[in-house]
Design an enzyme around this catalytic site. Structure first.
Site, PDB file in Angstrom:
ATOM      1  N   GLY A  90     -15.010  47.236  70.765  1.00  0.00           N
ATOM      2  CA  GLY A  90     -14.302  48.256  71.232  1.00  0.00           C
ATOM      3  C   GLY A  90     -13.696  49.384  70.150  1.00  0.00           C
ATOM      4  N   ASN A  91     -12.831  49.989  70.856  1.00  0.00           N
ATOM      5  CA  ASN A  91     -12.613  51.021  69.363  1.00  0.00           C
ATOM      6  C   ASN A  91     -10.940  50.882  69.881  1.00  0.00           C
ATOM      7  OD1 ASN A  91     -11.792  53.211  71.036  1.00  0.00           O
ATOM      8  ND2 ASN A  91     -14.262  52.862  71.519  1.00  0.00           N
ATOM      9  N   HIS A  92     -10.644  52.160  68.796  1.00  0.00           N
ATOM     10  CA  HIS A  92      -8.829  51.655  68.789  1.00  0.00           C
ATOM     11  C   HIS A  92      -8.077  53.640  69.958  1.00  0.00           C
ATOM     12  CE1 HIS A  92      -8.086  49.427  66.057  1.00  0.00           C
ATOM     13  NE2 HIS A  92      -8.774  49.647  65.534  1.00  0.00           N
TER      14      HIS A  92
END
Ligand code: CTP
Ligand code: CA
Length: 224
Positions: A33-35
């Site tokens: 995933g990512n932030h």
């Protein structure tokens, strides 16, 4: 009638917004995933709604509460986000893709939880489909398409390249250099680049204010 006047300049228009991260499954319990918080996209959806548009928000996993009155389509992966965006795009007058879509996804999802074994583990990843570029290919002249660009080097050149490659009306360049800017916080510092090469540089603002700047530009494009 004020519903079709200055207060609600987007009345009668349909809008599509993508927001948040995507999660790409590795195995039944893990993902890449990512932030991204989803704040920028949710703020855009909220402004478009306030301006009178009928809004569909395609959202990746985000803890935010969607603005009441918005049609929310929840998705997890880049592939699901692509399918949802493709199905809504033909009917959309204004499309803003602000999601932080994974560029690569595991080639295969393991059926079982991957067990800890050797000292190194290599995952094979394959490129995802570029959603924005895909929509750009089928974009009609009566549709407005807006993208974002997140760059850490040669920012304007890279953003301009994305703008043309993806057939956009304008691109919102996110500055990662400045304190308080970026995709996890509450503020953003952007430069908007138009397809004719014109440039608007904005200062550090709340994401709500950035959303207003983006919507003003959309309204100006729609004006005869
Ligand atoms: N985007 C998309 N689908 C993808 C990747 C990106 O729709 N699979 C969209 C984003 O929502 C954003 C724009 O494309 O509006 C630019 O995303 P960005 O990550 O800055 O650019 P990329 O084209 O993915 O290139 P790179 O990450 O290599 O800079
Ligand atoms: Ca990317």
């Amino acid at each position: 009638d004020h519903h079709f006047g200055k207060d609600r300049p987007l009345a009668g228009k349909k809008a599509l917004v993508s927001a948040g991260p995507t999660y790409e499954a590795i195995d039944p319990v893990r993902y890449i995933g990512n932030h991204s918080s989803g704040k920028m996209g949710y703020a855009i959806a909220s402004q478009l709604l306030l301006l009178g548009a009928e809004v569909t928000l395609v959202s990746g996993p985000s803890g935010l509460v969607p603005p009441a009155g918005v049609n929310v389509v929840r998705v997890t992966s880049a592939a699901e986000m692509l399918a949802a965006c493709q199905s809504h795009f033909p009917l959309s007058d204004i499309t803003v893709m602000s999601a932080a879509v994974a560029d690569y996804t595991p080639k295969a999802v393991a059926d079982q939880k991957i067990k800890k074994a050797d000292s190194h583990l290599t995952l094979e990843l394959v490129k995802t489909t570029d959603i924005l570029a895909t929509l750009g290919k089928s974009k009609r002249n009566d549709q407005i398409l807006v993208g974002f660009a997140l760059e850490t080097q040669d920012e304007e050149t890279n953003a301009q390249d994305k703008l043309h490659r993806k057939n956009l009306d304008f691109i919102v360049l996110n500055s990662m250099r400045d304190e308080g800017a970026g995709f996890a916080g509450d503020t953003n510092k952007v430069t908007i680049i138009g397809k004719n090469g014109d440039k608007e540089v904005f200062g550090l603002k709340s994401k709500e204010e950035v959303a207003k700047d983006i919507c003003s530009r959309v309204i100006r494009l729609l004006a005869p």
